[in-house]
Motif scaffolding. Structure first.
Motif, PDB file in Angstrom:
ATOM      1  N   TYR A 271       0.845  -1.191   0.000  1.00  0.00           N
ATOM      2  CA  TYR A 271       0.000   0.000   0.000  1.00  0.00           C
ATOM      3  C   TYR A 271       0.880   1.241   0.000  1.00  0.00           C
ATOM      4  CZ  TYR A 271      -3.996  -2.966   1.243  1.00  0.00           C
ATOM      5  OH  TYR A 271      -4.984  -3.921   1.253  1.00  0.00           O
ATOM      6  N   ALA A 272       0.488   2.240  -0.801  1.00  0.00           N
ATOM      7  CA  ALA A 272       1.280   3.461  -0.938  1.00  0.00           C
ATOM      8  C   ALA A 272       1.001   4.465   0.168  1.00  0.00           C
ATOM      9  CB  ALA A 272       1.006   4.112  -2.294  1.00  0.00           C
ATOM     10  N   TYR A 273      -0.031   4.223   0.968  1.00  0.00           N
ATOM     11  CA  TYR A 273      -0.379   5.152   2.044  1.00  0.00           C
ATOM     12  C   TYR A 273      -1.088   4.385   3.143  1.00  0.00           C
ATOM     13  CZ  TYR A 273      -4.561   4.991  -0.954  1.00  0.00           C
ATOM     14  OH  TYR A 273      -5.609   4.569  -1.741  1.00  0.00           O
ATOM     15  N   SER A 274      -1.213   5.012   4.302  1.00  0.00           N
ATOM     16  CA  SER A 274      -1.984   4.430   5.399  1.00  0.00           C
ATOM     17  C   SER A 274      -3.395   5.003   5.378  1.00  0.00           C
ATOM     18  CB  SER A 274      -1.320   4.717   6.746  1.00  0.00           C
ATOM     19  OG  SER A 274      -1.277   6.107   6.995  1.00  0.00           O
ATOM     20  N   VAL A 275      -4.335   4.262   5.960  1.00  0.00           N
ATOM     21  CA  VAL A 275      -5.735   4.695   6.001  1.00  0.00           C
ATOM     22  C   VAL A 275      -6.278   4.518   7.411  1.00  0.00           C
ATOM     23  CG1 VAL A 275      -8.077   4.252   5.178  1.00  0.00           C
ATOM     24  CG2 VAL A 275      -6.172   4.163   3.573  1.00  0.00           C
ATOM     25  N   ASN A 276      -6.857   5.600   7.947  1.00  0.00           N
ATOM     26  CA  ASN A 276      -7.495   5.584   9.258  1.00  0.00           C
ATOM     27  C   ASN A 276      -8.953   6.009   9.130  1.00  0.00           C
ATOM     28  OD1 ASN A 276      -5.344   5.314  11.648  1.00  0.00           O
ATOM     29  ND2 ASN A 276      -4.393   6.423   9.953  1.00  0.00           N
ATOM     30  N   THR A 277      -9.794   5.497  10.022  1.00  0.00           N
ATOM     31  CA  THR A 277     -11.188   5.898  10.032  1.00  0.00           C
ATOM     32  C   THR A 277     -11.350   7.177  10.863  1.00  0.00           C
ATOM     33  OG1 THR A 277     -11.676   4.520  11.963  1.00  0.00           O
ATOM     34  CG2 THR A 277     -11.948   3.508   9.812  1.00  0.00           C
ATOM     35  N   LEU A 278     -12.019   8.172  10.290  1.00  0.00           N
ATOM     36  CA  LEU A 278     -12.301   9.414  11.009  1.00  0.00           C
ATOM     37  C   LEU A 278     -13.694   9.402  11.630  1.00  0.00           C
ATOM     38  CD1 LEU A 278     -10.762  12.188   8.742  1.00  0.00           C
ATOM     39  CD2 LEU A 278      -9.787  11.066  10.746  1.00  0.00           C
ATOM     40  N   THR A 279     -14.534   8.498  11.175  1.00  0.00           N
ATOM     41  CA  THR A 279     -15.866   8.278  11.734  1.00  0.00           C
ATOM     42  C   THR A 279     -16.081   6.762  11.759  1.00  0.00           C
ATOM     43  OG1 THR A 279     -17.044   8.201   9.619  1.00  0.00           O
ATOM     44  CG2 THR A 279     -16.685  10.391  10.598  1.00  0.00           C
ATOM     45  N   PRO A 280     -17.133   6.282  12.397  1.00  0.00           N
ATOM     46  CA  PRO A 280     -17.497   4.878  12.190  1.00  0.00           C
ATOM     47  C   PRO A 280     -17.770   4.642  10.705  1.00  0.00           C
ATOM     48  CG  PRO A 280     -18.668   5.781  14.072  1.00  0.00           C
ATOM     49  CD  PRO A 280     -18.005   6.956  13.397  1.00  0.00           C
ATOM     50  N   VAL A 281     -17.352   3.509  10.191  1.00  0.00           N
ATOM     51  CA  VAL A 281     -17.520   3.229   8.766  1.00  0.00           C
ATOM     52  C   VAL A 281     -18.088   1.834   8.552  1.00  0.00           C
ATOM     53  CG1 VAL A 281     -15.582   4.736   8.157  1.00  0.00           C
ATOM     54  CG2 VAL A 281     -15.202   2.286   8.403  1.00  0.00           C
ATOM     55  N   GLU A 282     -18.748   1.670   7.422  1.00  0.00           N
ATOM     56  CA  GLU A 282     -19.113   0.357   6.890  1.00  0.00           C
ATOM     57  C   GLU A 282     -18.340   0.182   5.599  1.00  0.00           C
ATOM     58  OE1 GLU A 282     -23.523  -1.142   7.987  1.00  0.00           O
ATOM     59  OE2 GLU A 282     -23.434   0.560   6.615  1.00  0.00           O
ATOM     60  N   ILE A 283     -17.663  -0.926   5.473  1.00  0.00           N
ATOM     61  CA  ILE A 283     -16.754  -1.085   4.347  1.00  0.00           C
ATOM     62  C   ILE A 283     -16.752  -2.530   3.867  1.00  0.00           C
ATOM     63  CG2 ILE A 283     -14.694  -1.625   5.725  1.00  0.00           C
ATOM     64  CD1 ILE A 283     -13.188   0.396   3.919  1.00  0.00           C
ATOM     65  N   VAL A 284     -16.680  -2.703   2.552  1.00  0.00           N
ATOM     66  CA  VAL A 284     -16.581  -4.035   1.953  1.00  0.00           C
ATOM     67  C   VAL A 284     -15.196  -4.181   1.346  1.00  0.00           C
ATOM     68  CG1 VAL A 284     -17.477  -3.306  -0.288  1.00  0.00           C
ATOM     69  CG2 VAL A 284     -17.673  -5.701   0.372  1.00  0.00           C
ATOM     70  N   SER A 285     -14.670  -5.391   1.330  1.00  0.00           N
ATOM     71  CA  SER A 285     -13.364  -5.603   0.713  1.00  0.00           C
ATOM     72  C   SER A 285     -13.343  -6.930  -0.024  1.00  0.00           C
ATOM     73  CB  SER A 285     -12.243  -5.566   1.759  1.00  0.00           C
ATOM     74  OG  SER A 285     -12.315  -6.683   2.619  1.00  0.00           O
ATOM     75  N   PHE A 286     -12.431  -7.015  -0.997  1.00  0.00           N
ATOM     76  CA  PHE A 286     -12.210  -8.218  -1.800  1.00  0.00           C
ATOM     77  C   PHE A 286     -10.712  -8.466  -1.903  1.00  0.00           C
ATOM     78  CE2 PHE A 286     -15.597  -5.570  -3.557  1.00  0.00           C
ATOM     79  CZ  PHE A 286     -16.705  -6.394  -3.430  1.00  0.00           C
ATOM     80  N   PRO A 287     -10.294  -9.705  -2.069  1.00  0.00           N
ATOM     81  CA  PRO A 287      -8.873  -9.939  -2.346  1.00  0.00           C
ATOM     82  C   PRO A 287      -8.455  -9.181  -3.601  1.00  0.00           C
ATOM     83  CG  PRO A 287      -9.979 -11.997  -1.825  1.00  0.00           C
ATOM     84  CD  PRO A 287     -11.052 -10.963  -1.971  1.00  0.00           C
ATOM     85  N   MET A 288      -7.333  -8.510  -3.543  1.00  0.00           N
ATOM     86  CA  MET A 288      -6.871  -7.717  -4.672  1.00  0.00           C
ATOM     87  C   MET A 288      -6.667  -8.575  -5.916  1.00  0.00           C
ATOM     88  SD  MET A 288      -6.235  -4.607  -5.614  1.00  0.00           S
ATOM     89  CE  MET A 288      -5.938  -3.655  -4.123  1.00  0.00           C
ATOM     90  N   THR A 289      -6.178  -9.780  -5.735  1.00  0.00           N
ATOM     91  CA  THR A 289      -5.945 -10.648  -6.891  1.00  0.00           C
ATOM     92  C   THR A 289      -7.247 -10.974  -7.619  1.00  0.00           C
ATOM     93  OG1 THR A 289      -6.027 -12.558  -5.400  1.00  0.00           O
ATOM     94  CG2 THR A 289      -3.843 -11.682  -5.969  1.00  0.00           C
ATOM     95  N   VAL A 290      -8.329 -11.171  -6.854  1.00  0.00           N
ATOM     96  CA  VAL A 290      -9.627 -11.462  -7.471  1.00  0.00           C
ATOM     97  C   VAL A 290     -10.139 -10.231  -8.209  1.00  0.00           C
ATOM     98  CG1 VAL A 290     -12.047 -12.059  -7.029  1.00  0.00           C
ATOM     99  CG2 VAL A 290     -10.212 -13.236  -5.786  1.00  0.00           C
ATOM    100  N   PHE A 291     -10.071  -9.058  -7.552  1.00  0.00           N
ATOM    101  CA  PHE A 291     -10.559  -7.834  -8.177  1.00  0.00           C
ATOM    102  C   PHE A 291      -9.786  -7.527  -9.455  1.00  0.00           C
ATOM    103  CE2 PHE A 291     -10.649  -3.123  -8.512  1.00  0.00           C
ATOM    104  CZ  PHE A 291     -12.013  -2.951  -8.638  1.00  0.00           C
ATOM    105  N   GLU A 292      -8.467  -7.613  -9.405  1.00  0.00           N
ATOM    106  CA  GLU A 292      -7.664  -7.346 -10.598  1.00  0.00           C
ATOM    107  C   GLU A 292      -7.934  -8.382 -11.685  1.00  0.00           C
ATOM    108  OE1 GLU A 292      -3.783  -5.085  -8.623  1.00  0.00           O
ATOM    109  OE2 GLU A 292      -3.719  -7.250  -8.974  1.00  0.00           O
ATOM    110  N   GLY A 293      -8.134  -9.627 -11.295  1.00  0.00           N
ATOM    111  CA  GLY A 293      -8.437 -10.659 -12.276  1.00  0.00           C
ATOM    112  C   GLY A 293      -9.736 -10.388 -13.006  1.00  0.00           C
ATOM    113  N   LEU A 294     -10.763  -9.948 -12.282  1.00  0.00           N
ATOM    114  CA  LEU A 294     -12.043  -9.643 -12.915  1.00  0.00           C
ATOM    115  C   LEU A 294     -11.933  -8.426 -13.827  1.00  0.00           C
ATOM    116  CD1 LEU A 294     -14.508 -10.287  -9.951  1.00  0.00           C
ATOM    117  CD2 LEU A 294     -14.080 -11.741 -11.936  1.00  0.00           C
ATOM    118  N   LEU A 295     -11.084  -7.480 -13.468  1.00  0.00           N
ATOM    119  CA  LEU A 295     -10.882  -6.324 -14.349  1.00  0.00           C
ATOM    120  C   LEU A 295     -10.324  -6.757 -15.701  1.00  0.00           C
ATOM    121  CD1 LEU A 295      -9.366  -3.536 -12.028  1.00  0.00           C
ATOM    122  CD2 LEU A 295     -11.721  -3.800 -12.797  1.00  0.00           C
ATOM    123  N   THR A 296      -9.405  -7.694 -15.704  1.00  0.00           N
ATOM    124  CA  THR A 296      -8.816  -8.144 -16.971  1.00  0.00           C
ATOM    125  C   THR A 296      -9.834  -8.873 -17.839  1.00  0.00           C
ATOM    126  OG1 THR A 296      -8.056 -10.248 -16.028  1.00  0.00           O
ATOM    127  CG2 THR A 296      -6.552  -8.366 -15.887  1.00  0.00           C
TER     128      THR A 296
END
Length: 228
Positions: free
Chosen positions: A98-123
Motif C-alpha cells: 500500500y502506498a499510504y496508510s488509512v485511518n477511520t475518522l468516523t465509524p464506517v461500513e466497508i466491503v473488501s475483496f482480495p486484490m488478486t480477485v478484483f484485478e483478475g475480474l478487471l482483466t
C-alpha cells in the motif's frame, strides 16, 4: 459485526455503483464468494503504508483519511475517502505494498475483496476496466490540484485552499445554495491537511465565519455559498 446473511444487501448496493455495475452476474457471484463486510469504529487503522497490498475496499458509509509520508519523512500528503468510493486504485497490477496508510475518522461500513480477485475480474471485463481508469483519472486530477493549490508559503492561504478542496471533493449542495460537508472535520484535521498549527487553522475559520462565508458548527463546515 455484519452477518453473512446481510451480504446480498451490500452486493446490491455495489451493483448500483458505476465502477461495479458492468460486472456480469457470474463475476458478481465470484465477488460475493470472497467479499467481507465490516463495521469499524472511529480512529481505527485499516492498513499502514508499506503493508502488503492484498485487498481492495469500497466505503458504504463514513469517512476515512489517507496519509502518505515521503522517503525523507519531511512531507506528508493527506486526503480523504468519503462514502461511495473505492480504494486503492493506485498501483493496480503493479504495486505489492500500500502506498499510504488509512485511518477511520468516523465509524464506517466497508466491503473488501482480495486484490488478486478484483484485478483478475478487471482483466476479464473491458467495460469495468474503462470505468476504473476514468475513476483513477479523476483521483489523479484531484491529487494534482490539491498539491498545486497547497504549495504556498502562507499558512493562512493553505488553510483557505484546504477548505476549498474539501468543499469541492466532499461538499453536498443544499436547497438554499450553500455547500455542506456531511462529515465532522476537526480543526486538527484541517491543520494537518494544510501543514500548519491548529491555532492558525482556527483563526482562518473564525475570520471566514465573521465574514459570513463559512459556518462551522458541531465540527461540520457549511460554505455560504463558496470561498474565494
Amino acid at each position: 459485526m455484519i452477518r453473512k446473511s446481510e451480504y446480498p444487501r451490500y452486493l446490491q448496493l455495489l451493483k448500483r455503483r458505476p465502477e461495479f455495475s458492468a460486472f456480469t452476474a457470474e463475476q458478481f457471484a465470484e465477488l460475493a464468494h470472497v467479499m467481507r463486510v465490516k463495521q469499524l469504529p472511529k480512529g481505527q487503522l485499516l492498513f499502514d503504508q508499506a503493508d502488503p497490498r492484498d485487498r481492495f475496499f469500497f466505503v458504504f458509509s463514513g469517512l476515512l483519511r489517507t496519509e502518505r509520508i515521503d522517503e525523507s519523512g519531511d512531507f506528508t500528503f493527506y486526503s480523504f475517502i468519503p462514502k461511495d468510493k473505492g480504494f486503492p486504485y493506485r498501483g493496480l497490477f503493479h504495486d505489492q505494498e500500500y502506498a499510504y496508510s488509512v485511518n477511520t475518522l468516523t465509524p464506517v461500513e466497508i466491503v473488501s475483496f482480495p486484490m488478486t480477485v478484483f484485478e483478475g475480474l478487471l482483466t476479464e471485463n473491458s467495460e469495468v476496466m474503462r470505468r476504473v481508469i476514468v475513476e483513477m483519472g479523476q483521483i489523479i486530477n484531484e491529487n494534482e490540484n490539491q498539491l498545486q493549490t497547497m504549495v504556498t508559503s502562507s499558512a493562512s492561504d493553505r488553510v483557505h485552499n484546504a477548505l476549498k478542496i474539501l468543499s469541492q471533493q466532499m461538499g453536498q449542495p443544499l436547497d438554499d445554495g450553500r455547500i455542506l460537508i456531511p462529515y465532522p472535520i476537526t480543526l486538527i484535521e484541517l491543520s494537518r491537511m494544510a501543514g500548519t498549527t491548529r491555532e492558525t487553522a482556527g483563526q482562518v475559520v473564525q475570520r471566514l465565519e465573521t465574514a459570513g462565508r463559512v459556518v462551522y458548527e458541531h465540527k461540520r463546515f457549511t460554505f455560504n455559498p463558496y470561498i474565494e
